[in-house]
Design a protein around this motif. Structure first.
Motif, PDB file in Angstrom:
ATOM      1  N   CYS A   1       0.894  -1.165   0.000  1.00 16.25           N
ATOM      2  CA  CYS A   1       0.000   0.000   0.000  1.00 16.25           C
ATOM      3  C   CYS A   1       0.928   1.209   0.000  1.00 16.25           C
ATOM      4  CB  CYS A   1      -0.910   0.030   1.231  1.00 16.25           C
ATOM      5  SG  CYS A   1      -0.049   0.224   2.808  1.00 16.25           S
TER       6      CYS A   1
ATOM      7  N   ASP B   1      -7.455   0.521   0.885  1.00 15.23           N
ATOM      8  CA  ASP B   1      -8.765  -0.008   0.493  1.00 15.23           C
ATOM      9  C   ASP B   1      -8.637  -1.217  -0.423  1.00 15.23           C
ATOM     10  OD1 ASP B   1      -8.024   2.650  -0.891  1.00 15.23           O
ATOM     11  OD2 ASP B   1      -9.288   1.710  -2.403  1.00 15.23           O
ATOM     12  N   GLY B   2      -7.668  -1.204  -1.323  1.00 18.99           N
ATOM     13  CA  GLY B   2      -7.466  -2.370  -2.188  1.00 18.99           C
ATOM     14  C   GLY B   2      -7.039  -3.574  -1.373  1.00 18.99           C
TER      15      GLY B   2
ATOM     16  N   ASP C   1     -10.462  -5.630  -1.529  1.00 17.77           N
ATOM     17  CA  ASP C   1     -10.242  -6.541  -2.657  1.00 17.77           C
ATOM     18  C   ASP C   1      -9.376  -7.734  -2.242  1.00 17.77           C
ATOM     19  OD1 ASP C   1     -11.710  -4.835  -4.232  1.00 17.77           O
ATOM     20  OD2 ASP C   1     -10.004  -3.895  -5.205  1.00 17.77           O
TER      21      ASP C   1
ATOM     22  N   ALA D   1      -8.922   4.048  -4.172  1.00 18.59           N
ATOM     23  CA  ALA D   1      -8.350   3.446  -5.388  1.00 18.59           C
ATOM     24  C   ALA D   1      -6.964   2.908  -5.041  1.00 18.59           C
ATOM     25  CB  ALA D   1      -8.247   4.460  -6.527  1.00 18.59           C
ATOM     26  N   TYR D   2      -6.368   2.197  -6.004  1.00 18.73           N
ATOM     27  CA  TYR D   2      -4.976   1.738  -5.844  1.00 18.73           C
ATOM     28  C   TYR D   2      -4.068   2.918  -6.137  1.00 18.73           C
ATOM     29  CZ  TYR D   2      -6.777  -2.988  -5.647  1.00 18.73           C
ATOM     30  OH  TYR D   2      -7.451  -4.114  -5.269  1.00 18.73           O
TER      31      TYR D   2
ATOM     32  N   ARG E   1      -8.765   1.586 -10.278  1.00 21.96           N
ATOM     33  CA  ARG E   1      -9.998   1.445  -9.492  1.00 21.96           C
ATOM     34  C   ARG E   1      -9.905   0.253  -8.554  1.00 21.96           C
ATOM     35  NH1 ARG E   1     -13.659  -2.956  -9.527  1.00 21.96           N
ATOM     36  NH2 ARG E   1     -15.488  -1.971 -10.458  1.00 21.96           N
ATOM     37  N   SER E   2     -10.492   0.407  -7.370  1.00 28.06           N
ATOM     38  CA  SER E   2     -10.672  -0.714  -6.447  1.00 28.06           C
ATOM     39  C   SER E   2     -12.170  -0.841  -6.216  1.00 28.06           C
ATOM     40  CB  SER E   2      -9.955  -0.455  -5.113  1.00 28.06           C
ATOM     41  OG  SER E   2     -10.706   0.446  -4.306  1.00 28.06           O
ATOM     42  N   SER E   3     -12.554  -1.856  -5.443  1.00 28.99           N
ATOM     43  CA  SER E   3     -13.990  -1.983  -5.163  1.00 28.99           C
ATOM     44  C   SER E   3     -14.446  -0.901  -4.189  1.00 28.99           C
ATOM     45  CB  SER E   3     -14.314  -3.376  -4.619  1.00 28.99           C
ATOM     46  OG  SER E   3     -13.611  -3.613  -3.425  1.00 28.99           O
TER      47      SER E   3
ATOM     48  N   THR F   1     -13.636   2.292  -4.823  1.00 26.96           N
ATOM     49  CA  THR F   1     -13.768   3.509  -5.623  1.00 26.96           C
ATOM     50  C   THR F   1     -15.258   3.837  -5.760  1.00 26.96           C
ATOM     51  OG1 THR F   1     -11.784   2.922  -6.861  1.00 26.96           O
ATOM     52  CG2 THR F   1     -13.230   4.561  -7.869  1.00 26.96           C
TER      53      THR F   1
END
Lengths: 91, 397, 304
Positions: free
Chosen positions: C46, C99-100, C104, C129-130, C137-139, C141
């Motif tokens: 990250c 968040d990723g 994810d 986001a990544y 995009r991440s889930s 976003t």
């Protein structure tokens, strides 16, 4: 700063122990915050909102910008309710 | 010493208890499950004091062990086949972090097609991850080797993780009388000691942060060097074990009746015990055959192989795994070790026992007889026992 | 003596290499202020995997373990297990993941960790986001956002799916404590992390962390956006303790989402129609949250 001339100078596991504050990030700035404490109420919002821990508070309770680590993001100037901080162009 | 009748899997469980593993994390996979079931019994009956973490995947099992090792806790896990493959990324992480984790591996074929029976593809595919690899041929050896593995892994100069392999079902589910050494003697052999290379709440450090091109290579060399130096420590740990417990296994490449042998077969895992019987039989018939067993595959016993090569006409390798696109995994390694050796015996790779196909005395007898006939220019590789269409079958004169 | 509204002790060193105006930088600073020095941090891939700068530097004054991207839930389980085995009971274990790494690739390990009720804090700093790999995009976003993999150069190429609700997911595990925080409200932030610290079992904090390069705004506006996200109800502040929801900040007059969206380059392609749609979704979610707050009083974890 530690130097590693050969592999024998490295630790046996990838363990880092040198505080990042030994590194200056002053060179990142394009603008610098300049603080005029005349109207400062010591609310410490500037200290609180600094993502670089580059504002400390001195013995008299005044905020002090440590330029060695300030990256010039401008949050302190934006958030100061008394407009004590202005961003000036780095020359 | 107390003899207990147990499976190879229970030998792993007993050894992890004797080693006083402080953190155990595992996820079920056939045929590994009875290892952790036994550990669960030990824990619930109070015989074993450990933090037993029932994780949601093998991947997390490995990470729990890695993080526990980062704080200096002795850790143990076990898996097989797909579970081991799922861990692959983290295996590098364990070795790079110098985490002395011990992992029992039940060698099981890889899908697809699904198979629960033994071959060595799963662990051979972890060759380059920085783990020391032992392959056992008996349940007793499994128990003894797990203890030796802790000795080697936690050696201050080594600090590398170790896999202890056993063949699915041949060892994992087959019972044998196993000597269980007394706890006090095990404690004396592998005392719990704190490593300097762990995280310490009193001294904030960061383990694993990124390294630039200026030193990354030097750090990887340190890990590589530890693996090279583990050869000596593996032999010493085995000899020390022998002095304390009356059993040792001949280091990295134990040999059997090789002294005056014309041809030597190199085996790994349980095929080795069968091969010894066949050697005895062939010797009675006047055939000068010998056996070498790859007990340790990583680090690779290149010197031992070079020594062996100096006195034999041919070396056959019985590979219970296949590296797609080239050859059996052991074969290429053995051939590589011979490159710099002065004497270069003929070599032949026998791919057999894949997916649990039995390696019977008849199979090995056939391989020995074939190896005795090998001449310069012959095929160097054969899927032995493969059921081929009639038109492909070669009729040897 | 100066009077501070959040703990004075700094456990993040200056000289780290986070971008100017980094929201994640403030999140880790506030988090460690609340947790104190007897804390061990696990960090997966990250932004904060690299912000210490290269070896041998470390930006945290507490022991820190770097791990693979998807491992945080398992890593903090392992750290806790080791501390328990070694008899070190007074140390807080926290995973600090993006968040990723949370919503994810790390969601399995996170789920496993909470299901086992591992005594540790999982802290998700959400920049939506990544960002470390360059704004993919991440889930997490939000709907409508531009990222480098949702280029928004034509209709429907922006992020067309809604943001995954990590709070709903962790609460579904019957987690003892979960809370949302925003770096725009440090006192609320620190209070919730302190609350989390005082509770045994698994705890989850979801932190709203604006990202100047990823959201395309000028870095001095990080705090403004962190507040605006809350004041528009785009990112409501609430906590869920033993299944009971409590909204900790209710804007008396929520600002229109347009004010929040309009200051960010990642939303500049949005039409009035889409903005209206986002407003509608935001209002609906907020009303649902209000309903949950009422319902969960009598029916913790909504009775499930």
């Amino acid at each position: 700063m530690k130097t590693y001339k050969t592999y024998a100078d490295l630790p046996g596991a990838p363990i880092a122990d040198v505080p990042s504050q030994e590194e200056s990030t002053a060179g990142w700035r394009t603008t610098r915050p300049v603080l005029d404490p005349k109207n400062c109420t010591k609310c410490y919002l500037c200290w609180k909102y600094c993502p670089d821990t580059a504002i400390s508070v001195n013995d008299e309770g005044w905020p002090v910008i440590r330029y060695e680590h300030c990256k010039g993001c401008g949050i302190c100037a934006t958030e100061c309710p008394k407009e004590c901080i202005v961003m000036e162009k780095e020359v | 010493m107390a003899k207990v009748v147990m499976t190879g899997n229970y030998a792993q469980s007993y050894a992890s208890k004797l080693a006083r593993a402080q953190v155990v994390a595992a996820y079920p996979i056939t045929p590994q499950t009875s290892i952790v079931e036994k550990i669960a019994d030990f824990v619930s009956s109070g015989e074993m004091e450990t933090q037993f973490i029932k994780v949601e995947s093998e991947h997390s099992a490995m990470q729990v062990c890695i993080s526990a090792a980062a704080l200096g806790a002795r850790s143990y896990t076990a898996t097989s086949s797909q579970g081991l493959l799922l861990m692959h990324e983290l295996l590098f992480w364990a070795a790079g972090q110098r985490a002395p984790i011990i992992m029992g591996i039940i060698n099981r074929a890889v899908a697809p097609p699904w198979s629960i029976w033994t071959d060595h593809t799963d662990s051979m595919a972890q060759r380059d991850t920085g783990w020391i690899q032992y392959y056992c041929e008996s349940n007793q050896e499994v128990l003894d080797t797990v203890l030796q593995a802790y000795k080697v892994a936690e050696d201050p100069e080594i600090r590398l993780p170790v896999m202890v392999m056993e063949d699915a079902f041949y060892l994992s589910h087959t019972i044998e009388a196993v000597d269980v050494p007394p706890q006090g003697a095990v404690d004396a052999y592998i005392p719990l000691k704190r490593s300097p290379w762990v995280l310490d709440i009193e001294k904030p450090t960061r383990m694993g942060s990124f390294m630039g091109p200026d030193i990354y290579m030097e750090y990887r060399y340190i890990v590589a060097k530890a693996m090279q130096e583990s050869r000596k420590v593996i032999v010493e740990a085995d000899e020390d074990y022998g002095r304390r417990f009356g059993r040792s296994y001949g280091g990295l490449l134990p040999t059997y009746r090789c002294d005056d042998a014309d041809v030597v077969l190199l085996t790994i895992g349980t095929a080795s015990c069968t091969a010894k019987e066949v050697v005895d039989e062939l010797r009675k018939e006047g055939k000068k055959v010998g056996l070498a067993r790859m007990r340790v595959f990583r680090p690779f016993p290149e010197e031992e192989i070079a020594r062996l090569a100096s006195s034999v006409r041919a070396i056959g390798v019985v590979d219970r795994s296949w590296g797609f696109g080239y050859a059996g995994t052991m074969f290429t390694e053995v051939a590589g070790a011979l490159y710099k050796s002065k004497s270069k015996p003929l070599m032949k790779d026998y791919i057999t026992g894949i997916g649990g196909r039995d390696i019977t005395p008849q199979v090995l007898r056939g391989i020995y007889l074939d190896l005795l006939k090998v001449r310069e220019g012959d095929e160097e590789m054969e899927w032995w026992g493969l059921r081929r269409p009639e038109k492909e079958v070669k009729h040897n004169a | 003596m100066p009077r501070f509204s959040i703990p004075e002790q700094e456990l993040v060193y200056s000289g780290h290499v986070a971008c100017p105006g980094c929201g994640g930088g403030l999140a880790i600073r506030y988090m460690l202020k609340a947790l104190g020095p007897r804390t061990i941090v696990s960090i997966p891939a990250c932004c904060w995997a690299i912000t210490s700068g290269p070896f041998p530097r470390t930006a945290l004054k507490v022991p820190t373990l770097d791990t693979a991207f998807e491992t945080t839930g398992a890593s903090i389980s392992g750290l806790r297990a080791a501390l328990d085995a070694l008899g070190m009971k007074d140390i807080t274990v926290v995973g600090y993941a993006g968040d990723g790494g949370t919503a994810d690739i790390g969601i399995q390990a996170l789920s496993g960790m909470i299901e086992r009720n591992t005594d540790a804090i999982y802290f998700m700093y959400d920049n939506e986001a990544y960002m470390n790999t360059g704004i993919q995009r991440s889930s997490a976003t939000p709907f409508g956002a531009w990222t480098t993999t949702t280029p928004a150069d034509m209709d429907g190429t922006w992020k067309t799916e809604p943001k995954k609700s990590m709070m709903a997911i962790v609460v579904a595990h019957k987690i003892p404590y979960a809370a949302t925080v925003s770096i725009g409200f440090p006192e609320d932030f620190v209070r919730k992390v302190e609350r989390a610290k005082s509770i045994k079992g698994s705890r989850f904090i979801h932190a709203f962390c604006p990202c100047p390069p990823g959201w395309k705004y000028s870095p001095e506006n990080t705090i403004k956006l962190a507040k605006l996200g809350v004041n528009t109800n785009v990112f409501p502040l609430y906590e869920v303790e033993n299944g009971v929801y409590k909204i900790t900040m209710k804007p008396s007059k929520p600002r229109p989402v347009k004010e929040y969206l309009g200051t960010q380059g990642r939303f500049k392609h949005l039409t009035d129609e889409m903005i209206a749609q986002i407003q509608e979704r935001t209002d609906k979610t907020w009303n649902n949250l209000l309903a949950l707050e009422g319902f969960s009083k009598e029916h913790p974890y909504c009775g499930l």
